[in-house]
Motif scaffolding. Structure first.
Motif, PDB file in Angstrom:
ATOM      1  N   LEU A 203      16.475  53.478  16.562  1.00 53.02           N
ATOM      2  CA  LEU A 203      15.677  53.352  15.159  1.00 53.02           C
ATOM      3  C   LEU A 203      15.497  52.255  14.669  1.00 53.02           C
ATOM      4  O   LEU A 203      16.770  51.348  14.739  1.00 53.02           O
ATOM      5  N   SER A 204      14.712  51.173  14.719  1.00 53.63           N
ATOM      6  CA  SER A 204      14.571  50.050  14.564  1.00 53.63           C
ATOM      7  C   SER A 204      13.513  49.590  13.218  1.00 53.63           C
ATOM      8  O   SER A 204      13.076  50.463  12.916  1.00 53.63           O
ATOM      9  N   PHE A 205      13.625  48.296  12.592  1.00 52.00           N
ATOM     10  CA  PHE A 205      13.518  48.116  11.307  1.00 52.00           C
ATOM     11  C   PHE A 205      12.497  46.738  11.469  1.00 52.00           C
ATOM     12  O   PHE A 205      13.301  45.073  11.354  1.00 52.00           O
ATOM     13  N   PRO A 206      11.383  46.982  12.078  1.00 50.71           N
ATOM     14  CA  PRO A 206      10.777  44.860  11.934  1.00 50.71           C
ATOM     15  C   PRO A 206      10.809  44.536  10.354  1.00 50.71           C
ATOM     16  O   PRO A 206      10.928  43.378  11.375  1.00 50.71           O
ATOM     17  N   GLU A 207      10.087  45.114   9.381  1.00 52.87           N
ATOM     18  CA  GLU A 207      10.086  44.080   8.180  1.00 52.87           C
ATOM     19  C   GLU A 207      11.591  44.839   7.416  1.00 52.87           C
ATOM     20  O   GLU A 207      11.998  43.201   6.554  1.00 52.87           O
ATOM     21  N   THR A 208      12.838  45.127   8.087  1.00 50.47           N
ATOM     22  CA  THR A 208      13.925  45.157   7.456  1.00 50.47           C
ATOM     23  C   THR A 208      14.916  44.332   8.486  1.00 50.47           C
ATOM     24  O   THR A 208      15.796  45.354   8.876  1.00 50.47           O
ATOM     25  N   PRO A 209      14.722  43.177   8.375  1.00 46.98           N
ATOM     26  CA  PRO A 209      16.149  42.654   9.874  1.00 46.98           C
ATOM     27  C   PRO A 209      17.120  43.132  10.179  1.00 46.98           C
ATOM     28  O   PRO A 209      17.836  43.646  10.700  1.00 46.98           O
ATOM     29  N   GLU A 210      18.155  42.866   8.506  1.00 48.42           N
ATOM     30  CA  GLU A 210      19.286  43.052   8.580  1.00 48.42           C
ATOM     31  C   GLU A 210      19.844  44.150   9.137  1.00 48.42           C
ATOM     32  O   GLU A 210      21.102  44.562   8.665  1.00 48.42           O
ATOM     33  N   LEU A 211      18.686  45.276   9.039  1.00 52.48           N
ATOM     34  CA  LEU A 211      19.643  47.342   9.736  1.00 52.48           C
ATOM     35  C   LEU A 211      19.867  46.777  11.340  1.00 52.48           C
ATOM     36  O   LEU A 211      19.876  47.974  11.700  1.00 52.48           O
ATOM     37  N   ASN A 212      19.596  46.262  11.396  1.00 50.16           N
ATOM     38  CA  ASN A 212      19.108  46.596  12.688  1.00 50.16           C
ATOM     39  C   ASN A 212      20.547  46.173  14.306  1.00 50.16           C
ATOM     40  O   ASN A 212      20.734  46.594  14.964  1.00 50.16           O
ATOM     41  N   LEU A 271      10.720  52.430  12.241  1.00 53.58           N
ATOM     42  CA  LEU A 271      10.468  52.689  10.459  1.00 53.58           C
ATOM     43  C   LEU A 271       9.349  51.344  10.267  1.00 53.58           C
ATOM     44  O   LEU A 271      10.338  50.186   9.793  1.00 53.58           O
ATOM     45  N   ARG A 272       8.453  51.003   9.763  1.00 51.28           N
ATOM     46  CA  ARG A 272       7.609  50.023   9.107  1.00 51.28           C
ATOM     47  C   ARG A 272       7.199  50.160   8.036  1.00 51.28           C
ATOM     48  O   ARG A 272       7.243  50.884   7.340  1.00 51.28           O
ATOM     49  N   ASN A 273       6.348  49.016   7.882  1.00 47.77           N
ATOM     50  CA  ASN A 273       6.259  48.502   6.265  1.00 47.77           C
ATOM     51  C   ASN A 273       7.611  49.113   5.563  1.00 47.77           C
ATOM     52  O   ASN A 273       7.169  49.684   4.346  1.00 47.77           O
ATOM     53  N   THR A 274       8.485  48.811   5.443  1.00 51.77           N
ATOM     54  CA  THR A 274       9.444  48.851   4.585  1.00 51.77           C
ATOM     55  C   THR A 274       9.862  48.022   3.483  1.00 51.77           C
ATOM     56  O   THR A 274       9.661  46.506   3.828  1.00 51.77           O
ATOM     57  N   GLY A 275      10.154  48.163   2.662  1.00 53.64           N
ATOM     58  CA  GLY A 275      11.154  47.740   1.544  1.00 53.64           C
ATOM     59  C   GLY A 275      12.550  46.986   1.479  1.00 53.64           C
ATOM     60  O   GLY A 275      12.891  47.156   2.745  1.00 53.64           O
ATOM     61  N   ASP A 276      13.448  46.578   0.807  1.00 52.60           N
ATOM     62  CA  ASP A 276      14.605  46.377   1.011  1.00 52.60           C
ATOM     63  C   ASP A 276      15.325  48.080   0.954  1.00 52.60           C
ATOM     64  O   ASP A 276      14.419  49.320   0.586  1.00 52.60           O
TER      65      ASP A 276
END
Length: 504
Positions: A203-212, A271-276
């Protein structure tokens, strides 16, 4: 001769003194004996709520994890059932670890991780399933383990399957995992039949890269749940997860392992369009949240519970009666302005409702809430007309043993340093900005949950207080209006015999 693990667990339950403990809760799920941790396999089946959970009946003498089982028709009155999953197969001989439920064509599939420890240094994890059509008889799949090995590039720390039905009719699985470089992540699998699983990737997070890349060393209990928006006709995809080993440079995340969430939209493996990311609950004890599954097409609120506990924190006063930990009260989830809102889902129809004897104002003199004094299990909902600068507070317990909730300068400080379990002593959190503070206070003998600003902030803790006398007080530095909307007191009901289940 092999051990009869089911009979041994039954004997431990029959010899238990847990229910006689004055700290044993009335409307929270707690183990009949031994240790409870993560909620598992939550499901609504034919009008009955089933809460399975990690259950160690021989704790602390022997660490062997079963799936415990409790049921309810109102999410308030819970009945114990016999253990549903017994760790008696080669692929789960050291424990039937966490997982969830999914319903397909009348059959409930309970997905779990089989834990095997060849030695103290080695671990094998296998993703397995048990099925049932009545949640009385449970059958381990002859094809277990369904996923016997971790995918390439990941260690054997792969566990906690969470399965759901995708919009195209296939099924997806999210697993907590650790990469070979010792960083945490979530893995995604897909299946057409809940039996044959194909690895899709991380699972990846394009808008929250610190989770990647480097967000902790292990993720536990990741789950993608669909949560309605509170104000719009929209459904959000919310990732609930427990990253181990993170140290965010902002307020919160004080527990040994935190519980986090991210709101977004799931597209394939992204998981797109994520905030913090945010902490789900700010209290001393909270971990491994899970939502209830339902029959396909069955409507209903998104309901969640969690473990009121933390890893390595089992040495609590309840162990004198041979049990430890509970689940939280059931909470309904919605999303408002990109944040999760948690509202307690507690049926008070069987409780005694109080309508008189409560103040309309609090001031410098402490006010005793007489309808609650001496009542060790209750729910109180009220509002206080107080801006961010007001100083006011609540006290549960006695002058010598109490939990204080202190509101001052836009912050809440919770102090349990005088209780029989002062672990952590006190914690301070920033309050939501509001001129009228709504408060929902739930106290059940040794469990306390506080919900503020209509569920925008929650704080959960164990509150081991003196059994008697017991009181509730309020005070404020300057007179403040207070309005009580609902106050209910709970009393013990007659114990129910534990109903048996069958393994095939």
């Amino acid at each position: 001769m092999e051990e009869d693990l089911r009979a041994l667990a039954r004997q431990a339950v029959e010899a238990s003194t847990a229910a006689s403990d004055p700290d044993y809760p009335l409307f929270h799920v707690a183990p009949p004996v031994g240790r409870l941790n993560d909620p598992n396999g939550l499901v609504v089946h034919r009008g009955v709520y089933h809460a399975f959970y990690q259950f160690s009946p021989f704790h602390p003498d022997r660490k062997l994890v079963y799936w415990g089982h409790s049921t309810s028709t109102d999410l308030t009155t819970w009945e114990h059932r016999e253990a549903a999953i017994i760790p008696d197969s080669w692929y789960d001989r050291n424990g039937a670890y966490s997982g969830n439920a999914v319903v397909d064509r009348g059959t409930v599939h309970l997905n779990y991780t089989g834990n095997v420890r060849p030695s103290e240094e080695e671990r094998d994890t296998h993703q397995c399933v048990v099925t049932s059509t009545d949640l009385v008889t449970f059958t381990k799949s002859p094809r277990n383990p369904l996923i016997p090995e971790p995918p390439h590039g990941h260690t054997r720390h792969v566990r906690d399957p969470q399965v759901w039905r995708d919009d195209d009719g296939s099924f997806r699985m999210c697993l907590g995992a650790q990469r070979q470089d010792l960083t945490g992540c979530a893995l995604l699998y897909r299946s057409p039949d809940l039996t044959t699983w194909e690895f899709e990737g991380e699972l990846s997070f394009p808008e929250t890269p610190e989770l990647n890349q480097d967000f902790g060393y292990m993720w536990e209990c990741p789950a993608i749940v669909r949560v309605p928006d509170a104000d719009a006709d929209k459904i959000h995809d919310v990732l609930l997860f427990c990253p181990q080993g993170i140290s965010p440079s902002r307020e919160g995340f004080k527990n040994i392992f935190p519980t986090c969430y991210v709101v977004g939209e799931l597209h394939g493996n992204q998981l797109r369009n994520t905030g913090d990311f945010h902490e789900l609950d700010r209290g001393f004890e909270f971990y491994a949240p899970q939502v209830f599954a339902r029959e396909p097409g069955e409507s209903g609120p998104t309901l969640m519970t969690a473990w009121v506990g933390n890893a390595s924190e089992d040495h609590q006063p309840s162990m004198e009666h041979g049990w430890v930990h509970t689940l939280s009260v059931i909470r309904e989830l919605t999303v408002k302005d990109g944040r999760l809102i948690q509202t307690p889902h507690l049926d008070t129809s069987r409780a005694h409702t109080v309508t008189t004897g409560l103040p309309g104002q609090i001031g410098p003199t402490k006010v005793e809430l007489e309808p609650l004094n001496g009542r060790r299990s209750f729910r109180a909902v009220f509002t206080v007309e107080a801006d961010q600068t007001a100083d006011w507070g609540l006290r549960l317990g006695t002058e010598t043993s109490h939990v204080d909730f202190l509101f001052s300068g836009g912050q809440l400080t919770v102090d349990r340093s005088t209780t029989r379990y002062p672990h952590g002593n006190q914690r301070t959190v920033t309050l939501p900005q509001t001129s009228t503070m709504t408060v929902e206070l739930i106290h059940d003998r040794s469990v306390t949950e506080l919900f503020l600003a209509n569920g925008a902030l929650s704080f959960t803790l164990r509150s081991y207080l003196e059994e008697a006398p017991f009181g509730v007080q309020m005070w404020a530095a300057e007179p403040l209006p207070v309005q009580f909307h609902d106050v209910a007191r709970f009393t013990p009901s007659a114990p129910q015999p534990i109903q048996s289940s069958r393994i095939q």
